[in-house]
Design a protein around this motif. Structure first.
Motif, mmCIF file in Angstrom:
data_model
loop_
_atom_site.group_PDB
_atom_site.id
_atom_site.type_symbol
_atom_site.label_atom_id
_atom_site.label_comp_id
_atom_site.label_asym_id
_atom_site.label_seq_id
_atom_site.Cartn_x
_atom_site.Cartn_y
_atom_site.Cartn_z
ATOM 1 N N ALA A 156 -5.284 1.097 -5.141
ATOM 2 C CA ALA A 156 -5.444 2.087 -6.211
ATOM 3 C C ALA A 156 -5.155 1.434 -7.561
ATOM 4 C CB ALA A 156 -4.492 3.257 -5.969
ATOM 5 N N ASP A 157 -5.465 2.140 -8.616
ATOM 6 C CA ASP A 157 -5.086 1.709 -9.964
ATOM 7 C C ASP A 157 -3.681 2.224 -10.237
ATOM 8 O OD1 ASP A 157 -4.856 2.195 -13.036
ATOM 9 O OD2 ASP A 157 -6.529 0.798 -12.799
ATOM 10 N N GLU A 159 -2.143 3.165 -12.867
ATOM 11 C CA GLU A 159 -2.035 4.326 -13.750
ATOM 12 C C GLU A 159 -2.478 5.613 -13.060
ATOM 13 O OE1 GLU A 159 -3.395 3.992 -17.744
ATOM 14 O OE2 GLU A 159 -2.926 1.843 -17.883
ATOM 15 N N ASP A 160 -3.295 5.486 -12.006
ATOM 16 C CA ASP A 160 -3.736 6.680 -11.289
ATOM 17 C C ASP A 160 -2.565 7.390 -10.599
ATOM 18 O OD1 ASP A 160 -6.297 6.205 -12.091
ATOM 19 O OD2 ASP A 160 -6.965 5.324 -10.186
ATOM 20 N N LEU A 161 -1.498 6.652 -10.313
ATOM 21 C CA LEU A 161 -0.348 7.252 -9.641
ATOM 22 C C LEU A 161 0.381 8.244 -10.545
ATOM 23 C CD1 LEU A 161 1.162 4.159 -7.755
ATOM 24 C CD2 LEU A 161 -0.660 5.726 -7.049
ATOM 25 N N ALA A 163 -0.918 10.686 -11.919
ATOM 26 C CA ALA A 163 -1.525 12.009 -11.785
ATOM 27 C C ALA A 163 -0.560 12.998 -11.132
ATOM 28 C CB ALA A 163 -2.810 11.909 -10.958
ATOM 29 N N ALA A 223 -0.998 0.492 -5.127
ATOM 30 C CA ALA A 223 -1.663 -0.122 -6.278
ATOM 31 C C ALA A 223 -1.133 -1.529 -6.491
ATOM 32 C CB ALA A 223 -1.434 0.724 -7.531
#
Length: 315
Positions: A156-157, A159-161, A163, A223
């Motif tokens: 994953a990216d 920064e997506d975590l 969310a 990530a």
């Protein structure tokens, strides 16, 4: 008669004098001298060891000179999930799969029955193989009679975590993929948003991690970060507080006033712990109070912290 005797005697004496030598005098010394120690097998041109040595020298010459860069262990996930729980969880999550290999003499239990049913339902090719084949596929890891071929793990990216406001676990140089797998399992169990690992010099989501995670690898995002310090600064800018786990922490974990906040938990490597720059980025260094034990395993410490943070988050 007498004359003949003199001639024969003279002939014998003359022959004796001609063939006589005074001692050995070192005559034939070169013939008796040795030729030195027997050459090693690898130094004899017609020996197979010599040819093997030359091949090795050619291969060595092809390798780049200078410092060898450590292998990026997060970038090459093995395309295989092994173990009944891992395979079953991957199929339940409908992870894209290309093939299921199953021991041809396996004792089918409820999990095996469901594994085969789900594979058939998802159109996954099922083949029966020998134990030797499975052993070779798993590279010696316990496979429990099943192996599922899956695409390389998609990270994953980082920064997506963000969310989710659930806790995020950041692993600062965890080397053992089994520790990563155990942390993935705990993160999934205690409702973490995900896990961040360094892009280099750290364990990645490999066969061993899949196996220990008992299928959590299909449910918890992982990530990769090129630079952990920068990633932590990004998280702090987004309103997260960062705590680091260390045996010599400033405050006990359960007494930390940050537990109820949107949190990032940093877990150090098995031996060195948290690196200096990452430590300096943390808002607080906390410890887990223990009895007469020198220290806790990295995955155990992470599990305890994730449980406490998850419980505070749910409250």
């Amino acid at each position: 008669m007498a004359g003949n005797s003199k001639r024969r005697g003279a002939t014998r004496n003359a022959g004796s004098k001609k063939g006589a030598q005074v001692g050995t005098g070192g005559h034939g010394r070169k013939a008796l001298e040795g030729k030195g120690p027997t050459p090693k097998a690898e130094d004899r041109p017609y020996h197979k060891a010599y040819k093997a040595k030359k091949r090795a020298e050619v291969e060595a010459a092809k390798k780049p000179k200078g410092r060898v860069t450590p292998r990026d262990r997060t970038s090459a996930s093995a395309e295989l999930a092994i173990g009944r729980n891992s395979v079953l969880e991957a199929l339940r999550m409908n992870v894209p799969s290309t093939g299921l290999s199953i021991f041809n003499r396996i004792d089918a239990d409820a999990r095996i029955t469901e594994i085969v049913s789900l594979a058939v339902e998802h159109g996954v090719h099922v083949r029966e193989v020998t134990k030797a084949t499975l052993d070779a596929m798993a590279g010696g890891s316990p496979h429990q009679g099943v192996a599922l071929e899956v695409p390389s793990y998609e990270y994953a990216d980082a920064e997506d975590l963000l969310a989710s406001d659930a806790p995020i676990a950041v692993l600062d140089g965890i080397q053992d993929p089994r520790n990563l797998g155990a942390i993935m399992r705990s993160a999934a169990a205690f409702g973490a948003a995900g896990i961040v690992v360094p892009e280099r010099r750290a364990a990645g989501v490999t066969v061993a991690a899949w196996k220990v995670s008992a299928g959590a690898a299909a449910r918890i995002p992982v990530a990769r970060a090129t630079n952990l310090t920068r990633t932590l600064e990004t998280y702090k800018s987004a309103g997260r507080f960062v705590i680091g786990l260390d045996a010599g922490g400033e405050v006990d974990l359960h007494e930390s006033t940050l537990l109820g906040e949107p949190l990032v938990i940093v877990v150090g490597s098995e031996g060195a712990g948290i690196s200096r720059l990452v430590r300096e980025t943390c808002d607080q260094i906390v410890s887990i109070p223990i009895g007469e034990v020198e220290s806790l395993n990295a995955s155990v410490a992470a599990s305890i912290a994730l449980y406490e943070a998850g419980r505070a988050h749910r409250r």
